[in-house]
Write a protein that holds these residues in place. Structure first.
Motif, PDB file in Angstrom:
ATOM      1  N   SER A 265     -19.388  43.018 -28.923  1.00 12.84           N
ATOM      2  CA  SER A 265     -19.534  41.661 -28.393  1.00 12.84           C
ATOM      3  C   SER A 265     -18.588  40.720 -29.125  1.00 12.84           C
ATOM      4  O   SER A 265     -18.094  41.025 -30.220  1.00 12.84           O
ATOM      5  CB  SER A 265     -20.976  41.187 -28.567  1.00 12.84           C
ATOM      6  N   MET A 266     -18.363  39.557 -28.530  1.00 11.48           N
ATOM      7  CA  MET A 266     -17.522  38.558 -29.171  1.00 11.48           C
ATOM      8  C   MET A 266     -18.142  38.096 -30.478  1.00 11.48           C
ATOM      9  O   MET A 266     -17.442  37.780 -31.449  1.00 11.48           O
ATOM     10  CB  MET A 266     -17.312  37.371 -28.214  1.00 11.48           C
ATOM     11  N   GLU A 267     -19.461  38.083 -30.535  1.00 16.57           N
ATOM     12  CA  GLU A 267     -20.154  37.679 -31.757  1.00 16.57           C
ATOM     13  C   GLU A 267     -19.843  38.646 -32.896  1.00 16.57           C
ATOM     14  O   GLU A 267     -19.617  38.231 -34.041  1.00 16.57           O
ATOM     15  CB  GLU A 267     -21.658  37.629 -31.500  1.00 16.57           C
ATOM     16  N   GLN A 268     -19.832  39.952 -32.607  1.00 23.04           N
ATOM     17  CA  GLN A 268     -19.507  40.952 -33.629  1.00 23.04           C
ATOM     18  C   GLN A 268     -18.065  40.798 -34.108  1.00 23.04           C
ATOM     19  O   GLN A 268     -17.774  40.930 -35.293  1.00 23.04           O
ATOM     20  CB  GLN A 268     -19.726  42.361 -33.074  1.00 23.04           C
TER      21      GLN A 268
ATOM     22  N   ASP B 186     -22.811  39.633 -45.908  1.00 23.58           N
ATOM     23  CA  ASP B 186     -23.059  39.898 -44.478  1.00 23.58           C
ATOM     24  C   ASP B 186     -23.291  41.372 -44.169  1.00 23.58           C
ATOM     25  O   ASP B 186     -23.830  41.695 -43.102  1.00 23.58           O
ATOM     26  CB  ASP B 186     -21.876  39.383 -43.640  1.00 23.58           C
TER      27      ASP B 186
ATOM     28  N   GLU C  34     -16.218  38.052 -34.082  1.00 27.58           N
ATOM     29  CA  GLU C  34     -16.097  36.840 -34.896  1.00 27.58           C
ATOM     30  C   GLU C  34     -16.740  37.024 -36.267  1.00 27.58           C
ATOM     31  O   GLU C  34     -16.222  36.528 -37.276  1.00 27.58           O
ATOM     32  CB  GLU C  34     -16.737  35.668 -34.159  1.00 27.58           C
ATOM     33  N   LYS C  35     -17.862  37.745 -36.323  1.00 31.62           N
ATOM     34  CA  LYS C  35     -18.508  38.001 -37.609  1.00 31.62           C
ATOM     35  C   LYS C  35     -17.588  38.828 -38.512  1.00 31.62           C
ATOM     36  O   LYS C  35     -17.436  38.528 -39.709  1.00 31.62           O
ATOM     37  CB  LYS C  35     -19.834  38.738 -37.390  1.00 31.62           C
TER      38      LYS C  35
ATOM     39  N   ARG D 130     -14.758  36.608 -39.776  1.00 30.66           N
ATOM     40  CA  ARG D 130     -15.178  35.675 -40.831  1.00 30.66           C
ATOM     41  C   ARG D 130     -15.318  36.393 -42.167  1.00 30.66           C
ATOM     42  O   ARG D 130     -14.858  35.902 -43.206  1.00 30.66           O
ATOM     43  CB  ARG D 130     -16.510  35.019 -40.445  1.00 30.66           C
TER      44      ARG D 130
END
Length: 571
Positions: A432-435, A511, A437-438, A441
């Motif tokens: 996913s895009m969230e993964q 994280d 971006e994480k 970061r």
């Protein structure tokens, strides 16, 4: 070659239809001289213009049918050759992707590139030629002989007496040609290797002004390839002039024999004219067969090289093992030894154990075996002695896909592809895009990505439009994005400043707290906070423990720390 022809089976219907068209066209070509002989000997003496026109129209129809069917057959032959080579190239690429690192070392990358390109091209050529000429030429040869038997058996016997000499000549030359063309392809492998090395190292070559040296090096390899090509070409070139000589001698004998027979009244002028036409057809058919044999010899050598890769059995086999209990350790090396050449160990008796969330730092001079250690952990190679366990199971008991899904890895000189930043991090995985971006970061890449064109920003080939630090951070983001259980960083922060390196380690620890790290580094600052530090030299263990323990017990570690961090050994 038989193994490669297996790929023609799905095209059997198209091949059959194409050969039917080719057969029809060839028969039309064979009928034309016979009709001409009939017109000269039978129709013209009747002095009937309408009869002459009807037979002339028949010749025109035969010509048009032959022309149309040949075009259709050739188009279908090209389609079959293209589709068959596409499937062969796909399977070859898939097999290369599944080769173990040891098998790739044995074949070499330049050789695999050559097999994927020039060898498959040779197969493409011979498949097309076999359908266009390889099928047509024997029909012309045999059909011409059969028709000449009906025209004048005596003259045909003169022709048949030459064929054994032709067959022996072609057999001897083509048998030698296969070995010569194999040598040519081996030279092509070396040529690809030299060009590949020069392109990869072009900046070093220019910086050291070694262009002339590399030109001489290339000239030597290029000359060897040229000489082998000439040797193979000279061998195959014997066929054409020798065949021409034999066939033209036969033509002289046919003309002399035919002249005596016409003079004696045992043969007709039209028959002799038709026979000479058929003799020309047979001669051209023989020339075509020699061209097919030349191409077949080259393709046969290429097919052997392709099949060698396709038939290479997997050497990283999955072994059966009973499900393991929870040992509490994520990674365990038990007395592991390994050698690339199976003569001298590159790693000797390596043992350590890591729990989930722990970090192992590996340090040592160049050639100490650091990268070899992670190659064994990823099962790019199998150890010669000892066991490697992941989550309590021998790595050999996992499927390669299941094992490597546990890892995120960044190697030395890793590759970025010509695509967007987001696609380079995702790398074809269902993320996913969230993964993404994480991961960016944590890898300290989000800032420069968002200050640019974002995740849709373009990356040039090998990341040429990025700095060294930006490339390394993108590679680390790729490794982190899937949330790996084990993270391998093989000298992957060498281009980062100390501040960014420290921020990177802190972000990953926060994280991805349950991730086990294996960090290979040249800088003590990158590993000094690791739970365990392994010091290697020439494949052996010189020290193992925490930073503080090694500063007290390992002279080599102490020396590295003194050189990098100054006189304060506790810094």
């Amino acid at each position: 070659m038989r193994r490669v022809f297996h790929y023609l089976r799905p095209q059997a219907g198209r091949i059959t239809l194409g050969l039917s068209f080719k057969f029809t066209g060839t028969i039309m070509d064979l009928l034309l001289p016979w009709v001409l002989a009939h017109m000269i000997d039978v129709v013209i003496p009747q002095q009937d213009l309408s009869l002459v026109l009807r037979w002339g129209a028949a010749m025109l129809v035969f010509s048009i049918v032959g022309w149309c069917t040949s075009i259709l057959a050739n188009r279908m032959a090209s389609r079959v050759a293209k589709e068959t080579t596409r499937r062969l190239r796909h399977d070859l690429f898939a097999r290369i992707a599944r080769l173990s690192s040891a098998q790739i070392d044995r074949f070499t990358i330049p050789s695999l590139i050559s097999r994927m390109t020039s060898d498959t091209y040779n197969i493409h050529q011979v498949i097309g030629m076999m359908q266009r000429i390889g099928f047509r030429a024997p029909i012309l040869l045999l059909g011409g002989i059969l028709i000449t038997l009906t025209l004048d058996p005596v003259l045909t016997l003169v022709l048949l007496s030459l064929l054994p000499f032709m067959g022996l000549l072609v057999f001897l030359i083509s048998r030698r040609g296969t070995g010569l063309f194999t040598q040519v392809q081996q030279s092509a492998d070396r040529l690809v290797r030299v060009v590949r090395e020069n392109i990869a190292g072009v900046r070093v070559i220019k910086a050291l002004s070694k262009e002339n040296y590399e030109k001489e090096h290339f000239e030597g390899v290029n000359r060897q390839m040229m000489e082998r090509e000439q040797r193979a070409a000279r061998n195959m070139a014997v066929i054409n002039p020798s065949s021409n000589l034999i066939m033209n001698l036969g033509l002289v004998l046919v003309i002399l024999t035919g002249a005596f027979r016409v003079n004696a009244g045992t043969s007709e002028v039209g028959t002799i004219v038709a026979f000479l036409s058929y003799f020309t057809i047979i001669l051209n058919a023989m020339m075509s067969i020699t061209r097919v044999i030349t191409m077949y010899s080259k393709a046969s050598a290429s097919a052997q090289r392709i099949v060698e890769v396709l038939d290479t059995p997997p050497d990283l086999l999955q072994m059966e093992e009973a499900p393991a209990g929870d040992s509490g350790f994520r990674v365990v090396f038990e007395d592991v030894s390994f050698s690339y050449n199976k003569k001298e160990d590159n790693l000797s008796h390596i043992s350590f154990a890591l729990r989930p969330g722990e970090t192992l730092g590996v340090i040592g001079p160049t050639g100490a075996g650091k990268s070899t250690l992670v190659s064994l952990l990823l099962r790019l190679y199998d150890p010669d002695q000892g066991r490697i366990l992941v989550d309590g199971r021998d790595v050999r008991s996992y499927s390669l896909h299941a094992l490597r899904q546990k890892f995120g890895a960044v190697f030395q000189n890793d590759a970025l592809f010509e695509d967007t930043i987001g696609a380079n991090i995702r790398l074809g995985r269902n993320l996913s895009m969230e993964q993404i971006e994480k991961g960016a970061r944590a890898a300290q890449a989000a800032e420069f990505i968002e200050n640019g064109r974002g995740y849709q920003g373009e990356v040039a080939i090998k990341g040429a439009n990025l700095s060294g630090g930006q490339r390394q951070r993108l590679l680390i983001a790729r490794a982190l994005a899937a949330g790996p259980e084990i993270l391998i960083l093989d000298d992957s922060s060498s281009a980062l400043d100390y501040k960014t390196d420290a921020a990177l380690r802190q972000a990953i620890a926060k994280d991805y707290e349950n991730t086990t790290w294996v960090i290979i580094a040249q800088r003590i600052s990158s590993i000094r906070h690791a739970d365990h530090i392994l010091v290697l030299e020439e494949g052996g263990v010189l020290g193992y423990g925490t930073h503080q323990q090694l500063m007290e017990t390992c002279p080599v570690y102490q020396e590295i720390s003194r050189i990098q961090m100054g006189d304060d050994l506790d810094a």
